[in-house]
Design a protein around this motif. Structure first.
Motif, PDB file in Angstrom:
ATOM      1  N   LYS A 169       2.426   6.202 -10.129  1.00 19.59           N
ATOM      2  CA  LYS A 169       1.540   6.889 -11.063  1.00 19.59           C
ATOM      3  C   LYS A 169       1.449   6.147 -12.395  1.00 19.59           C
ATOM      4  N   GLU A 170       2.599   5.661 -12.871  1.00 23.79           N
ATOM      5  CA  GLU A 170       2.613   5.030 -14.192  1.00 23.79           C
ATOM      6  C   GLU A 170       1.736   3.786 -14.242  1.00 23.79           C
ATOM      7  N   VAL A 171       1.857   2.918 -13.251  1.00 25.50           N
ATOM      8  CA  VAL A 171       1.095   1.668 -13.277  1.00 25.50           C
ATOM      9  C   VAL A 171      -0.392   1.933 -13.028  1.00 25.50           C
ATOM     10  N   LEU A 172      -0.721   2.946 -12.201  1.00 23.26           N
ATOM     11  CA  LEU A 172      -2.129   3.276 -11.975  1.00 23.26           C
ATOM     12  C   LEU A 172      -2.763   3.870 -13.230  1.00 23.26           C
ATOM     13  N   ASP A 173      -1.995   4.734 -13.956  1.00 28.53           N
ATOM     14  CA  ASP A 173      -2.505   5.253 -15.227  1.00 28.53           C
ATOM     15  C   ASP A 173      -2.767   4.111 -16.205  1.00 28.53           C
ATOM     16  N   TRP A 174      -1.843   3.173 -16.240  1.00 32.24           N
ATOM     17  CA  TRP A 174      -1.969   2.028 -17.154  1.00 32.24           C
ATOM     18  C   TRP A 174      -3.208   1.202 -16.826  1.00 32.24           C
ATOM     19  N   ALA A 175      -3.419   0.886 -15.526  1.00 34.08           N
ATOM     20  CA  ALA A 175      -4.582   0.092 -15.115  1.00 34.08           C
ATOM     21  C   ALA A 175      -5.879   0.844 -15.372  1.00 34.08           C
ATOM     22  N   TYR A 181       0.836  -1.202   0.000  1.00 33.06           N
ATOM     23  CA  TYR A 181       0.000   0.000   0.000  1.00 33.06           C
ATOM     24  C   TYR A 181       0.871   1.252   0.000  1.00 33.06           C
ATOM     25  N   ALA A 182       0.463   2.250  -0.787  1.00 29.79           N
ATOM     26  CA  ALA A 182       1.167   3.530  -0.828  1.00 29.79           C
ATOM     27  C   ALA A 182       0.127   4.643  -0.784  1.00 29.79           C
ATOM     28  N   ALA A 183       0.150   5.443   0.297  1.00 30.10           N
ATOM     29  CA  ALA A 183      -0.855   6.487   0.481  1.00 30.10           C
ATOM     30  C   ALA A 183      -0.800   7.530  -0.633  1.00 30.10           C
ATOM     31  N   ASP A 184       0.411   7.886  -1.074  1.00 33.22           N
ATOM     32  CA  ASP A 184       0.519   8.899  -2.115  1.00 33.22           C
ATOM     33  C   ASP A 184      -0.053   8.399  -3.447  1.00 33.22           C
ATOM     34  N   ALA A 185       0.072   7.087  -3.704  1.00 32.69           N
ATOM     35  CA  ALA A 185      -0.490   6.527  -4.933  1.00 32.69           C
ATOM     36  C   ALA A 185      -2.011   6.583  -4.905  1.00 32.69           C
ATOM     37  N   LEU A 186      -2.603   6.275  -3.746  1.00 29.70           N
ATOM     38  CA  LEU A 186      -4.057   6.357  -3.626  1.00 29.70           C
ATOM     39  C   LEU A 186      -4.521   7.800  -3.804  1.00 29.70           C
ATOM     40  N   ARG A 187      -3.769   8.761  -3.222  1.00 29.91           N
ATOM     41  CA  ARG A 187      -4.127  10.167  -3.366  1.00 29.91           C
ATOM     42  C   ARG A 187      -4.121  10.582  -4.841  1.00 29.91           C
ATOM     43  N   TYR A 188      -3.130  10.099  -5.556  1.00 27.47           N
ATOM     44  CA  TYR A 188      -3.042  10.396  -6.985  1.00 27.47           C
ATOM     45  C   TYR A 188      -4.236   9.804  -7.729  1.00 27.47           C
ATOM     46  N   LEU A 189      -4.591   8.575  -7.397  1.00 23.96           N
ATOM     47  CA  LEU A 189      -5.725   7.915  -8.046  1.00 23.96           C
ATOM     48  C   LEU A 189      -7.012   8.704  -7.820  1.00 23.96           C
ATOM     49  N   ARG A 192     -10.592  -3.460  -6.240  1.00 25.95           N
ATOM     50  CA  ARG A 192     -10.322  -4.853  -6.615  1.00 25.95           C
ATOM     51  C   ARG A 192      -9.933  -4.961  -8.089  1.00 25.95           C
ATOM     52  N   ASP A 193     -10.691  -4.290  -8.955  1.00 26.45           N
ATOM     53  CA  ASP A 193     -10.449  -4.422 -10.389  1.00 26.45           C
ATOM     54  C   ASP A 193      -9.142  -3.753 -10.820  1.00 26.45           C
ATOM     55  N   LEU A 194      -8.834  -2.606 -10.242  1.00 25.58           N
ATOM     56  CA  LEU A 194      -7.612  -1.893 -10.621  1.00 25.58           C
ATOM     57  C   LEU A 194      -6.370  -2.568 -10.049  1.00 25.58           C
ATOM     58  N   LEU A 195      -6.426  -2.950  -8.782  1.00 22.36           N
ATOM     59  CA  LEU A 195      -5.247  -3.557  -8.158  1.00 22.36           C
ATOM     60  C   LEU A 195      -4.973  -4.953  -8.721  1.00 22.36           C
ATOM     61  N   ALA A 196      -6.003  -5.634  -9.179  1.00 27.68           N
ATOM     62  CA  ALA A 196      -5.778  -6.931  -9.822  1.00 27.68           C
ATOM     63  C   ALA A 196      -4.935  -6.756 -11.078  1.00 27.68           C
ATOM     64  N   GLN A 197      -5.141  -5.656 -11.802  1.00 23.67           N
ATOM     65  CA  GLN A 197      -4.335  -5.405 -12.990  1.00 23.67           C
ATOM     66  C   GLN A 197      -2.890  -5.055 -12.622  1.00 23.67           C
ATOM     67  N   VAL A 198      -2.715  -4.324 -11.527  1.00 25.49           N
ATOM     68  CA  VAL A 198      -1.360  -4.022 -11.053  1.00 25.49           C
ATOM     69  C   VAL A 198      -0.623  -5.323 -10.722  1.00 25.49           C
ATOM     70  N   ARG A 199      -1.316  -6.235 -10.053  1.00 21.50           N
ATOM     71  CA  ARG A 199      -0.719  -7.540  -9.730  1.00 21.50           C
ATOM     72  C   ARG A 199      -0.419  -8.341 -10.993  1.00 21.50           C
ATOM     73  N   ASP A 200      -1.362  -8.351 -11.928  1.00 19.91           N
ATOM     74  CA  ASP A 200      -1.179  -9.127 -13.166  1.00 19.91           C
ATOM     75  C   ASP A 200       0.046  -8.642 -13.952  1.00 19.91           C
ATOM     76  N   ARG A 201       0.218  -7.326 -14.024  1.00 19.25           N
ATOM     77  CA  ARG A 201       1.357  -6.792 -14.786  1.00 19.25           C
ATOM     78  C   ARG A 201       2.678  -7.171 -14.112  1.00 19.25           C
ATOM     79  N   ALA A 202       2.712  -7.102 -12.770  1.00 17.13           N
ATOM     80  CA  ALA A 202       3.945  -7.458 -12.058  1.00 17.13           C
ATOM     81  C   ALA A 202       4.294  -8.920 -12.277  1.00 17.13           C
ATOM     82  N   ARG A 203       3.294  -9.793 -12.293  1.00 13.13           N
ATOM     83  CA  ARG A 203       3.553 -11.214 -12.549  1.00 13.13           C
ATOM     84  C   ARG A 203       4.104 -11.405 -13.957  1.00 13.13           C
ATOM     85  N   TYR A 204       3.539 -10.680 -14.902  1.00 13.49           N
ATOM     86  CA  TYR A 204       4.001 -10.794 -16.284  1.00 13.49           C
ATOM     87  C   TYR A 204       5.457 -10.333 -16.419  1.00 13.49           C
ATOM     88  N   GLU A 205       5.794  -9.299 -15.679  1.00  6.65           N
ATOM     89  CA  GLU A 205       7.158  -8.767 -15.760  1.00  6.65           C
ATOM     90  C   GLU A 205       8.122  -9.464 -14.815  1.00  6.65           C
TER      91      GLU A 205
END
Length: 447
Positions: free
Chosen positions: A433-439, A386-394, A412-425
């Motif tokens: 900010k970058e990964v939240l924009d992407w999701a 968890y990152a408070a500044d990331a949530l504030r940005y969202l 749930r839907d946004l963070l699942a995509q963050v997890r999926d991308r990390a697994r892929y990489e």
């Protein structure tokens, strides 16, 4: 009069405290004779004949266990069948007791069995009468189940939800009236509706099947009726000390969920022309429990047609079903009905039906603190730090700028995509900010 007398006997029995625990109804007493079952003698003979036909040689104990009838009930039936040359003894054990006797059909018995099977292929546990079923449903009614504030607090302790909504849901569960939960898609309506089944208290007893005008209607459904933890071991066939009727089983109160697949036909008896017996509709299986209709308005029938079908059951707690022969009969409608819809109730039904909806509960967007709590929970579930500044940005750069409400499904839907991308990489997930924009782009824009 027969049904009323049966109801009175059951109610008096429960009032006297015959159940082993509060909220736990006693299993009805086992019949000792064919007459005690309430079933026609020749129907029982046909049932035994069909079981022998399907299973070949069957011992008396096996036959008792299969049909859920005591030996004292089976003895006269077997005696009649032997006298009519429908069955014969194939083996008698060394002990010389009834427990060692094995029976099989004669040629005449097999011919009769073929005839019986063509009329009705049911060969399971012996059914009970419609009057006894109606009486038992009333004796263990959901009206006897009281939900307290503490029950709601325990069941929803891990759920982030508006306290006002919880108060409404808790009170509604005591009303025995229909509950209409509505709000935007993704607000958590279905999740809350499904969690209501955790508030169901006590156990009930459910029959394997009932007999109506000579036709068998199967009630027990292993998907719906989960055996209670305190379900006693079935008595042995020759155990005279346990007078429990094995045609009934103890189960937790049922919860049935249907969605867009629901049609008007599904609310009637389902007749199988191959086996020639019936399956109970979902609301009959849900008796003494909860029946959730999700996504109301998306069914293959119109919401108006569906609601018109429910006007009488919701108002009078009874329903009317019909056999394929045209015979109509009355059954209890002892169900807490929960409708869940994205559409406001006034857009789905007229005033006549809306009056029958005891509670109309709106589930809307979350407050920012509530959204943060869910976001933290989902971070833990997805393994995303968890990152408070990331949530504030969202919140500031996406939700508020684009006027997206804070709905319960988004973390749930946004963070699942963050997890999926990390697994892929092949790396540990991070929130920036970058990964939240992407999701967000994947979820809302797709560009």
């Amino acid at each position: 009069m027969l049904a009323e007398a049966a109801i009175e006997r059951r109610v008096q029995s429960h009032a006297a405290g015959s159940g082993p625990l509060p909220g736990t109804p006693a299993l009805p007493g086992a019949p000792r004779t064919p007459q005690d079952t309430g079933l026609p003698f020749l129907f029982l003979v046909e049932l035994v004949t069909k079981v022998l036909f399907l299973r070949g040689q069957v011992g008396l104990i096996e036959l008792s266990a299969h049909l859920k009838l005591t030996v004292s009930v089976l003895d006269p039936l077997i005696g009649f069948m032997r006298a009519e040359r429908l069955c014969e003894v194939t083996r008698r054990g060394a002990s010389g007791t009834d427990a060692d006797i094995t029976y099989k059909l004669t040629d005449l018995g097999r011919a009769r069995a073929t005839e019986f099977m063509s009329r009705n292929a049911y060969a399971g546990a012996a059914p009970i009468t419609l009057a006894d079923y109606c009486a038992q449903v009333q004796a263990q009614s959901v009206a006897h189940m009281h939900i307290l504030r503490g029950d709601v607090a325990r069941e929803f302790a891990d759920v982030v939800v508006n306290p006002v909504v919880l108060e409404q849901l808790g009170a509604a569960m005591n009303s025995r009236r229909a509950i209409f939960v509505h709000g935007p898609a993704g607000s958590g309506k279905t999740y809350l509706a499904e969690r209501l089944k955790g508030l169901l208290k006590g156990t009930i007893v459910v029959p394997h099947a009932i007999l109506v005008d000579g036709e068998v209607v199967q009630i027990y459904d292993p998907v719906v009726h989960r055996p209670a933890d305190d379900e006693p071991e079935q008595p042995r066939a020759f155990d005279r000390r346990v007078p429990a009727d094995a045609r009934w089983m103890r189960a937790v109160r049922p919860a049935v969920l249907t969605g867009g697949e629901l049609t008007l036909d599904m609310l009637d008896l389902q007749f199988d022309p191959g086996t020639r017996f019936y399956q109970a509709p979902p609301h009959l299986k849900a008796n003494n429990g909860i029946f959730i209709i999700d996504d109301l308005g998306r069914q293959r029938c119109s919401a108006v047609e569906l609601m018109n079908r429910w006007i009488v059951p919701l108002d009078r707690q009874i329903d009317y079903l019909a056999l394929h022969t045209g015979y109509k009969f009355q059954v209890p409608f002892d169900v807490i009905v929960v409708f869940s819809s994205n559409v406001p109730p006034q857009e789905l039904a007229d005033g006549s039906f809306l009056r029958r909806l005891g509670y109309k509960i709106h589930v809307g967007a979350l407050t920012e603190p509530q959204y943060e709590r869910i976001f933290r929970q989902v971070c833990t579930q997805c393994g995303v730090p968890y990152a408070a500044d990331a949530l504030r940005y969202l919140l500031d750069e996406h939700h508020y700028k684009e006027e997206r409400p804070l709905l319960a499904c988004y973390p749930r839907d946004l963070l699942a995509q963050v997890r999926d991308r990390a697994r892929y990489e092949g790396r540990t997930p991070i929130l920036d900010k970058e990964v939240l924009d992407w999701a967000w782009n994947n979820y809302f824009i797709g560009a």
